[in-house]
Enzyme design. Structure first.
Site, mmCIF file in Angstrom:
data_model
loop_
_atom_site.group_PDB
_atom_site.id
_atom_site.type_symbol
_atom_site.label_atom_id
_atom_site.label_comp_id
_atom_site.label_asym_id
_atom_site.label_seq_id
_atom_site.Cartn_x
_atom_site.Cartn_y
_atom_site.Cartn_z
ATOM 1 N N GLU A 261 -56.594 -14.236 -65.419
ATOM 2 C CA GLU A 261 -56.237 -15.321 -66.358
ATOM 3 C C GLU A 261 -57.036 -16.585 -66.073
ATOM 4 O O GLU A 261 -56.994 -17.531 -66.841
ATOM 5 C CB GLU A 261 -54.734 -15.605 -66.272
ATOM 6 C CG GLU A 261 -53.920 -14.530 -66.961
ATOM 7 C CD GLU A 261 -52.434 -14.661 -66.726
ATOM 8 O OE1 GLU A 261 -52.006 -15.563 -65.978
ATOM 9 O OE2 GLU A 261 -51.689 -13.839 -67.290
ATOM 10 N N HIS B 285 -60.556 -11.647 -57.069
ATOM 11 C CA HIS B 285 -61.002 -10.313 -57.479
ATOM 12 C C HIS B 285 -60.145 -9.227 -56.816
ATOM 13 O O HIS B 285 -59.744 -8.255 -57.453
ATOM 14 C CB HIS B 285 -62.444 -10.074 -57.043
ATOM 15 C CG HIS B 285 -63.458 -10.988 -57.645
ATOM 16 N ND1 HIS B 285 -64.123 -11.938 -56.921
ATOM 17 C CD2 HIS B 285 -63.933 -11.089 -58.914
ATOM 18 C CE1 HIS B 285 -64.979 -12.577 -57.696
ATOM 19 N NE2 HIS B 285 -64.879 -12.094 -58.922
ATOM 20 N N VAL C 195 -55.506 -16.670 -58.792
ATOM 21 C CA VAL C 195 -55.328 -16.782 -57.337
ATOM 22 C C VAL C 195 -56.034 -18.062 -56.882
ATOM 23 O O VAL C 195 -57.177 -18.324 -57.260
ATOM 24 C CB VAL C 195 -55.905 -15.553 -56.615
ATOM 25 C CG1 VAL C 195 -55.746 -15.684 -55.107
ATOM 26 C CG2 VAL C 195 -55.208 -14.287 -57.108
ATOM 27 N N LEU D 12 -67.291 -11.310 -54.103
ATOM 28 C CA LEU D 12 -65.846 -11.112 -54.263
ATOM 29 C C LEU D 12 -65.007 -12.004 -53.356
ATOM 30 O O LEU D 12 -65.384 -12.301 -52.224
ATOM 31 C CB LEU D 12 -65.506 -9.642 -53.993
ATOM 32 C CG LEU D 12 -66.253 -8.646 -54.884
ATOM 33 C CD1 LEU D 12 -65.847 -7.219 -54.522
ATOM 34 C CD2 LEU D 12 -65.996 -8.907 -56.364
ATOM 35 N N ASP E 112 -60.157 -16.820 -66.291
ATOM 36 C CA ASP E 112 -61.064 -16.871 -67.445
ATOM 37 C C ASP E 112 -60.222 -16.601 -68.690
ATOM 38 O O ASP E 112 -60.280 -15.527 -69.287
ATOM 39 C CB ASP E 112 -62.167 -15.837 -67.264
ATOM 40 C CG ASP E 112 -62.989 -16.117 -66.021
ATOM 41 O OD1 ASP E 112 -63.945 -16.883 -66.122
ATOM 42 O OD2 ASP E 112 -62.633 -15.607 -64.931
#
Ligand code: AMP
Length: 278
Positions: A144, A33, A172, A29, A146
């Site tokens: 977003e 995430h 991010v 992570l 992916d």
């Protein structure tokens, strides 16, 4: 925070609850995430985060093998963020029998990632539908970053009638613009230095959109990135953000998105940018 490894225990824990927020991840992570997790925590009564490196969505066995799995560190981050439940099952727990289901996402899955990673989205369909079925969340959060996956998950949700609110969250980035990814940790110093050229080329192309055709935009992005030592564009396409089909003229859509996959050495990175509506 509870850490749960079995489907039966998770179902018991969630039984009778509504207003569940759900964030599916493959772990390792980072702040991308955690942004999803924090949003889920702020919008739901109880938040479940799953950590599962799903073998059926990997078309490259080496990529699966190399995928980082720092479960303890992940759990610490999730606990600090305020997560209620981590679901971290084994492969045999998720797939007690081989999953032979075949999904049909139509043209959404024929292009870009679907074209270059055959079978990838079928594997995404298998795991996300299984997780949705177990967790039965009210809302589920996806990045977003992916971009195509988000469209596929919306379609899966529609086809299977889950009626889950699918929430897309912005990309991010690191301070230098590189989209955060669990795979960034695999980059050596030189490749890590080169990789921000991806977002730089995308941003510059957006700034030049008014004076460039779609074709010119595509060529300039590919050229700029390929000039960097160690980077090689696998594809860069400008598509309608809803149908994911390529456009030839900006006027063809009111939601133009540029989606890119780049090899940085052996590590495959993806990113995207939303252009202005003409
Ligand atoms: P992964 O663990 O790579 O399967 O990602 C789990 C979720 O986090 C997916 O919905 C991703 O789109 C999302 N995610 C991964 N990286 C980022 C990022 N840099 N910004 C926003 N969301 C991300």
């Amino acid at each position: 925070m509870k850490i749960i490894g079995t489907v039966s225990e998770l179902k018991k824990e969630l039984s009778g609850l509504t207003n569940i927020g759900f964030v599916p991840t493959m772990g390792a992570l980072h702040n991308g995430h955690l942004a999803l997790v924090k949003k889920a925590i702020s919008e739901n009564k109880l938040t479940v985060v799953s950590i599962f490196v799903n073998p059926t969505q990997f078309n490259d066995p080496k990529d699966l093998e190399k995928y980082p799995r720092p479960l303890e560190a992940d759990c610490r981050l999730l606990e600090d963020a305020g997560t209620d439940i981590v679901f971290a099952p084994s492969v045999s727990e998720m797939y007690p029998e081989p999953d032979n289901r075949v999904f049909d996402f139509g043209n959404l899955s024929n292009v870009m990632e679907g074209q270059f990673r055959p079978g990838h989205f079928n594997g995404v369909g298998q795991i996300v539908s299984r997780l949705f079925d177990i967790v039965r969340p009210k809302r589920a959060y996806f990045g977003e970053k992916d971009f195509q996956q988000l469209a596929i998950v919306r379609e899966l949700n529609r086809q299977l009638g889950f009626d889950i609110e699918i929430i897309g969250c912005p990309i991010v980035r690191e301070a230098d613009g590189l989209a955060m990814s669990s795979r960034n940790a695999r980059l050596n110093t030189e490749l890590r230095k080169a990789a921000p050229a991806i977002y730089k080329a995308l941003s510059e192309s957006k700034a030049a959109q008014k004076t460039s055709s779609v074709n010119e935009t595509i060529n300039s992005v590919i050229e700029k990135i390929n000039k960097e030592e160690g980077l090689e564009v696998e594809y860069f396409e400008i598509v309608d953000g809803n149908t994911l089909q390529t456009i030839k003229e900006w006027e063809e859509t009111n939601y133009p998105v540029g989606c890119i996959a780049v090899f940085a050495g052996e590590t495959r990175l993806i990113d995207n940018i939303t252009y202005d509506k003409y």
